[in-house]
Write a protein that holds these residues in place. Structure first.
Motif, mmCIF file in Angstrom:
data_model
loop_
_atom_site.group_PDB
_atom_site.id
_atom_site.type_symbol
_atom_site.label_atom_id
_atom_site.label_comp_id
_atom_site.label_asym_id
_atom_site.label_seq_id
_atom_site.Cartn_x
_atom_site.Cartn_y
_atom_site.Cartn_z
ATOM 1 N N ILE A 79 0.865 -1.184 0.000
ATOM 2 C CA ILE A 79 0.000 0.000 0.000
ATOM 3 C C ILE A 79 0.898 1.230 0.000
ATOM 4 N N LEU A 80 0.624 2.136 -0.901
ATOM 5 C CA LEU A 80 1.400 3.366 -1.028
ATOM 6 C C LEU A 80 0.654 4.516 -0.366
ATOM 7 N N LEU A 81 1.305 5.224 0.540
ATOM 8 C CA LEU A 81 0.712 6.399 1.162
ATOM 9 C C LEU A 81 1.811 7.393 1.493
ATOM 10 N N GLU A 82 1.422 8.637 1.760
ATOM 11 C CA GLU A 82 2.448 9.629 2.075
ATOM 12 C C GLU A 82 2.951 9.426 3.499
ATOM 13 N N LYS A 130 8.021 10.466 0.630
ATOM 14 C CA LYS A 130 8.606 11.564 1.376
ATOM 15 C C LYS A 130 9.062 12.658 0.411
ATOM 16 N N PRO A 131 8.974 13.918 0.841
ATOM 17 C CA PRO A 131 9.491 14.999 -0.006
ATOM 18 C C PRO A 131 11.000 14.861 -0.199
ATOM 19 N N ARG A 132 11.506 15.496 -1.220
ATOM 20 C CA ARG A 132 12.946 15.517 -1.432
ATOM 21 C C ARG A 132 13.636 16.265 -0.294
ATOM 22 N N THR A 145 7.001 19.634 0.460
ATOM 23 C CA THR A 145 5.877 18.946 -0.165
ATOM 24 C C THR A 145 6.364 17.964 -1.226
ATOM 25 N N LEU A 146 5.462 17.089 -1.621
ATOM 26 C CA LEU A 146 5.794 16.063 -2.603
ATOM 27 C C LEU A 146 5.657 16.612 -4.026
ATOM 28 N N ARG A 147 6.555 16.222 -4.873
ATOM 29 C CA ARG A 147 6.440 16.590 -6.285
ATOM 30 C C ARG A 147 5.589 15.530 -6.996
ATOM 31 N N THR A 148 4.711 16.005 -7.872
ATOM 32 C CA THR A 148 3.846 15.070 -8.592
ATOM 33 C C THR A 148 4.665 14.063 -9.374
ATOM 34 N N GLU A 149 5.740 14.535 -10.000
ATOM 35 C CA GLU A 149 6.544 13.608 -10.797
ATOM 36 C C GLU A 149 7.176 12.512 -9.940
ATOM 37 N N ASP A 150 7.471 12.833 -8.672
ATOM 38 C CA ASP A 150 8.039 11.818 -7.786
ATOM 39 C C ASP A 150 6.989 10.780 -7.383
ATOM 40 N N ILE A 151 5.753 11.240 -7.185
ATOM 41 C CA ILE A 151 4.669 10.298 -6.865
ATOM 42 C C ILE A 151 4.447 9.353 -8.031
ATOM 43 N N LEU A 152 4.361 9.921 -9.236
ATOM 44 C CA LEU A 152 4.116 9.098 -10.425
ATOM 45 C C LEU A 152 5.276 8.149 -10.690
ATOM 46 N N GLN A 169 -1.131 20.686 0.788
ATOM 47 C CA GLN A 169 -0.902 20.400 -0.631
ATOM 48 C C GLN A 169 -2.065 19.624 -1.223
ATOM 49 N N LEU A 170 -2.541 20.090 -2.383
ATOM 50 C CA LEU A 170 -3.563 19.402 -3.160
ATOM 51 C C LEU A 170 -2.872 18.509 -4.180
ATOM 52 N N PHE A 171 -3.126 17.210 -4.097
ATOM 53 C CA PHE A 171 -2.495 16.276 -5.023
ATOM 54 C C PHE A 171 -3.237 16.241 -6.352
#
Length: 474
Positions: free
Chosen positions: A170-173, A203-205, A210-217, A241-243
């Motif tokens: 399961i993937l979560l922040e 986790k953010p860089r 905050t998390l970058r969308t490209e990192d989530i994808l 942050q709005l994902f």
């Protein structure tokens, strides 16, 4: 706080300018002939706010009402500055009326109330689901009002989380709301897996908040073959942050994952299109931006594509077809889709405040609320940056850093603020001056101007009060 100008001495503009919040604010100030930080800009924005009348639908506490206000610092008869709708929304005025109606019905008709009146107890929540569906961008048959958020999360995950030796993660922040972490951990353990091996935390860089969308994808693409469920927040409670839920859903599906969202901080805050995005399931509470009161009735969503393929793991009589529910045959006639996940009848006293709030939402649209929200929060950000940006020439001056993304498309109405001075002292002094906001350790103040009931004047007054607090601290 900026130069003053006379709003009344100038003709009112037919409409507000367009553009980014900064461009709009500076255009208004130029047309009014005053500083962009002037109180008259806030007054002008309020004057041209088509949604300002909605504030009258709510009960706003006075300064004297709120503990621990210090009435030597601010007039107790004034309305407080309520910027904590991300934690608990204000009470709609009709809430008490609707609750009193049901108490009166109970007193006078007893059990007949199950099928009598404007909200029969046996199906009262059903009457609200179309209104709720409008807010989350779903079909009415894809939405159920029931239980609390974490209960619904467990019910949905019991149905959708079917781990295998190959696909069990399961993937979560990493900083998801604690209840999400607890639910995910317990669901993994319940299926006989090890949480440390079946959880992936985003986790953010290094050095970023905050998390970058490209990192989530990218993470979904890298780990997708082993991910059973992508389970993220719609709006991150801590950072605001709005994902990009649409992109995340598309990426998850490309890897064969179910994609779900905890929309507690998104519902009633940002525009959602759960159906069109193809989100598999979602859940949310309604006591934040939806103003249903502490512990209010929660919501759940399951996309119609799963009606015949994913069934609830736990059954209760409220998931039985209403037409035959009271025949008591003990043979389940399961309602299709998310309606079948219901277990028990819903508390009518929790239905009432949610109805009162949904009726207010029904007087506008999420598109119009979002339009105001972008400008309202943008105005707050503008004033914060103007007055409290870090000054290298004056290192002793207190400053404020906004950790929420500056792009309005990546945030809701909340700004999360980090202070260069001890946060608890700032928070206490704001409370003394009738400002209701929210502090999160170690150094974050969450400020949420809600478009349903907050004004641009609220924002300007907050900045004025914050200046007095930081000046005193300095």
């Amino acid at each position: 706080m900026g130069n003053m100008c006379s709003l009344l001495s100038r003709p009112a503009m037919a409409r507000l300018p367009t553009g980014s919040p900064r461009e709009m604010i500076e255009t208004v100030s130029e047309q009014l002939g005053c500083s962009a930080t002037s109180r008259e800009v806030a007054a002008h924005l309020d004057l041209h706010d088509d949604l300002q009348h909605l504030r009258q639908e709510f009960l706003v506490p006075t300064v004297a009402d709120l503990p621990p206000s210090d009435l030597t610092l601010r007039d107790g008869s004034e309305e407080c500055i309520y910027f904590v709708g991300n934690s608990l929304g204000l009470q709609p005025k009709n809430t008490k009326k609707y609750i009193d109606e049901e108490l009166e019905k109970w007193a006078k008709t007893g059990a007949h109330g199950h099928v009598m009146g404007s909200r029969p107890w046996a199906w009262a929540e059903n009457n609200l689901e179309a209104l709720m569906a409008n807010i989350v961008g779903a079909k009415p048959e894809e939405v159920a009002l029931m239980n609390g958020l974490t209960v619904n999360l467990h019910l949905l995950m019991l149905a959708f989380y079917k781990p295998t030796a190959k696909r069990h993660k399961i993937l979560l922040e990493d900083r998801a709301f604690p209840s999400d972490h607890y639910a995910v951990k317990s669901q993994i353990q319940l299926r006989g897996f090890e949480p440390s091996k079946s959880s992936i935390f985003l986790k953010p860089r290094q050095g970023e908040d905050t998390l970058r969308t490209e990192d989530i994808l990218s993470k979904i693409e890298q780990e997708g073959a082993s991910i059973a469920v992508v389970m993220l927040s719609g709006v991150q409670y801590y950072t605001g942050q709005l994902f990009d839920m649409e992109a995340i859903t598309r990426a998850g599906h490309a890897q064969g994952c179910y994609v779900a969202f905890d929309c507690a901080h998104a519902v009633g805050n940002v525009e959602l299109q759960l159906h069109d995005w193809g989100v598999d399931f979602a859940c949310w509470c309604t006591y934040k931006y939806m103003n249903s009161g502490a512990g209010g009735l929660a919501g759940a969503y399951v996309h119609e594509k799963h009606t015949d393929t994913v069934k609830p793991a736990l059954l209760g009589w409220w998931g039985h077809n209403l037409k035959t529910r009271f025949q008591m045959t003990n043979v389940m006639d399961l309602q299709p889709g998310v309606k079948g996940y219901r277990l028990s009848n819903q508390p009518i006293l929790l239905v009432c405040p949610l109805q009162a709030s949904l009726e207010i939402f029904n007087k506008t649209t999420m598109t119009d609320l979002r339009r105001k929200s972008v400008l309202l929060t943008g105005y707050l950000e503008y004033l914060l940056q103007y007055h409290y940006s870090r000054d290298e020439a004056d290192p002793g001056k207190p400053y404020v850093r906004v950790i929420t993304p500056s792009d309005p498309a990546q945030r809701g109405c909340q700004l999360s603020l980090s202070f260069s001075v001890p946060i608890r002292a700032v928070f206490k002094e704001l409370e003394k001056r009738g400002v209701a906001c929210d502090m999160r350790e170690p150094d974050i103040l969450r400020i949420a101007p809600v478009p349903l009931y907050n004004s641009f004047t609220d924002v300007h007054l907050f900045i004025s009060i914050l200046e007095s607090v930081l000046s005193a601290h300095a």
